[in-house]
Design an enzyme around this catalytic site. Structure first.
Site, short mmCIF file in Angstrom:
data_model
loop_
_atom_site.label_atom_id
_atom_site.label_comp_id
_atom_site.label_asym_id
_atom_site.label_seq_id
_atom_site.Cartn_x
_atom_site.Cartn_y
_atom_site.Cartn_z
N LYS A 34 4.07 2.04 -2.63
CA LYS A 34 3.10 2.85 -1.86
C LYS A 34 1.73 3.16 -1.61
O LYS A 34 2.11 4.12 -3.73
CB LYS A 34 3.94 3.87 -0.70
CG LYS A 34 2.97 4.07 0.50
CD LYS A 34 3.93 4.90 1.57
CE LYS A 34 3.06 5.14 2.95
NZ LYS A 34 2.58 4.13 3.25
N HIS A 79 9.29 6.89 0.07
CA HIS A 79 9.22 6.04 -0.08
C HIS A 79 8.87 5.08 -0.73
O HIS A 79 9.39 6.06 -2.00
CB HIS A 79 7.58 5.62 1.12
CG HIS A 79 7.35 5.01 2.19
ND1 HIS A 79 7.13 6.42 3.11
CD2 HIS A 79 7.22 4.82 2.95
CE1 HIS A 79 6.90 6.42 4.19
NE2 HIS A 79 7.07 5.20 4.56
N1 NAD Z 1 3.27 -0.01 10.73
C1 NAD Z 1 4.68 -0.17 9.65
O1 NAD Z 1 5.48 -0.53 10.14
C2 NAD Z 1 4.75 -0.90 8.23
C3 NAD Z 1 5.95 -1.03 7.60
C4 NAD Z 1 5.90 -1.61 6.11
C5 NAD Z 1 4.22 -0.83 5.88
N2 NAD Z 1 3.32 -0.64 6.55
C6 NAD Z 1 2.30 -0.48 5.80
O2 NAD Z 1 1.57 -1.92 5.44
C7 NAD Z 1 0.40 -2.09 4.15
C8 NAD Z 1 0.95 -3.27 3.31
O3 NAD Z 1 2.44 -2.80 2.33
P1 NAD Z 1 3.08 -4.15 1.68
O4 NAD Z 1 4.41 -3.04 1.52
O5 NAD Z 1 3.53 -5.13 2.17
O6 NAD Z 1 1.88 -4.14 0.61
P2 NAD Z 1 2.07 -4.88 -0.54
O7 NAD Z 1 0.99 -4.46 -1.21
O8 NAD Z 1 3.34 -5.64 -1.14
O9 NAD Z 1 0.69 -6.58 0.17
C9 NAD Z 1 -0.32 -5.76 0.72
C10 NAD Z 1 -0.87 -7.42 0.15
O10 NAD Z 1 -2.08 -6.85 0.72
C11 NAD Z 1 -3.06 -8.45 -0.14
N3 NAD Z 1 -4.56 -8.02 0.56
C12 NAD Z 1 -5.08 -7.01 -0.43
N4 NAD Z 1 -6.71 -6.56 0.24
C13 NAD Z 1 -6.41 -7.98 1.50
C14 NAD Z 1 -7.76 -7.97 2.25
N5 NAD Z 1 -8.38 -7.72 1.84
N6 NAD Z 1 -7.19 -8.67 3.10
C15 NAD Z 1 -5.93 -9.43 3.06
N7 NAD Z 1 -4.51 -9.08 2.71
C16 NAD Z 1 -4.84 -8.25 1.26
C17 NAD Z 1 -2.79 -8.00 -1.14
O11 NAD Z 1 -3.29 -8.98 -2.09
C18 NAD Z 1 -0.97 -8.16 -0.96
O12 NAD Z 1 -0.30 -9.58 -1.12
C19 NAD Z 1 1.02 -0.66 3.75
O13 NAD Z 1 -0.37 0.11 4.37
C20 NAD Z 1 1.89 -0.06 4.32
O14 NAD Z 1 1.87 1.38 4.26
C21 NAD Z 1 3.37 -0.27 7.50
#
Ligand code: NAD
Length: 262
Positions: free
Chosen positions: A156, A152
């Site tokens: 992450k 990744h």
């Molecule tokens: N299921 C899937 O297919 C898939 C694919 C990609 C990423 N992910 C997961 O999605 C998640 C987010 O990934 P990302 O790369 O966008 O991360 P990122 O760090 O870019 O974004 C996370 C966002 O969440 C916000 N945040 C923090 N606490 C919060 C809260 N209490 N309520 C609402 N928002 C809040 C942060 O300010 C940030 O803007 C991770 O857990 C990642 O592993 C899942």
């Protein structure tokens, strides 16, 4: 029109999800939530200047009566409280955020059942990853010695990835726990053999440039099999999210795994 709130809208996945919801003819974006944002409305962001969508910074401010589906791409620390909040307000969560512990999932499933609300937690919304997990489970029946390498981007937060852990759990459904490798082996550098899930080793690679990738390696006497999937772009997750949003209204429990809705 399904009325949707996107939690984590300032993040990488949240931003891609906002674009998907806005471009989908059957979806209406009624709110966005991110405690780390400063905007009060999405229209304060240049590319969304024509819209009128409230941006929330705390759970208690959210106009829950308007929301039918809560899409969550936030952080491992935030996701439990968010999903609990959604379920308690009769909003169906569609959760992509990884890092929920098994006991937290069980607790959320109890809340969903009590409130008769459907929802989905999917460690991976990409069809290639869903297929990889299914193929891996099938292969492990014949080749039970397996190691997983997930790769990744270096932002992450959780390791191993939710997909890698889920792959191991699916394989464990048909593979009995056993030690792999030489029983006398020593790790010259601690961690060299990776994490251990019921004898299966999981290795997490974090590098700039990567998005989300996984290899499942099987070895048997005189042969090997490698199954690999690559998510090169975050938009690849969006068709899975859209399917989940469209179908979740008919459910009355909190499901785990996109395959349950395909
Ligand atoms: N299921 C899937 O297919 C898939 C694919 C990609 C990423 N992910 C997961 O999605 C998640 C987010 O990934 P990302 O790369 O966008 O991360 P990122 O760090 O870019 O974004 C996370 C966002 O969440 C916000 N945040 C923090 N606490 C919060 C809260 N209490 N309520 C609402 N928002 C809040 C942060 O300010 C940030 O803007 C991770 O857990 C990642 O592993 C899942």
């Amino acid at each position: 029109m399904v009325k949707i709130l996107v939690a984590g809208f300032k993040g990488r996945m949240g931003h891609t999800t906002v674009e998907m919801v806005l471009n989908h003819p059957g979806f209406e974006l009624v709110g966005v939530y991110d405690p780390h944002s400063i905007e009060k409305n999405l229209n304060e962001i240049n590319e969304f200047s024509e819209l009128d969508v409230p941006a929330y910074h705390q759970l208690s401010d959210i106009a829950t009566g308007k929301v039918e589906v809560w899409i969550d791409f936030t952080s491992p620390k935030a996701v439990f409280e968010n999903v609990k909040f959604a379920l308690e307000h009769h909003i169906s969560p569609v959760v992509g955020t990884t890092g929920l512990k098994d006991e937290q999932v069980a607790q959320l499933q109890r809340i969903a059942k009590k409130n008769q609300v459907g929802g989905l937690i999917a460690p991976n919304f990409g069809i290639s990853a869903v297929l990889l997990m299914q193929f891996a489970k099938q292969a492990a029946k014949y080749l039970p010695d397996v190691e997983i390498i997930e790769m990744h981007h270096d932002k992450k937060l959780d390791a191993p990835s939710g997909t890698a852990l889920n792959t191991a759990k699916m394989i464990a459904e048909i593979r009995s726990e056993h030690y792999q490798g030489n029983p006398d082996e020593t790790e010259v550098l601690p961690g060299a053999r990776g994490a251990n899930f019921q004898g299966m080793r999981i290795h997490s690679v974090r590098l700039p440039g990567y998005v989300a990738h996984e290899q499942v390696l099987f070895g048997g006497p005189g042969e090997a099999l490698t199954i690999r999937q690559d998510s090169f772009d975050r938009s690849s997750f969006m068709s899975g999210v859209a399917v989940a949003v469209s179908k979740i209204g008919k459910q009355h429990e909190l499901l785990v795994g996109l395959e349950n809705l395909l």
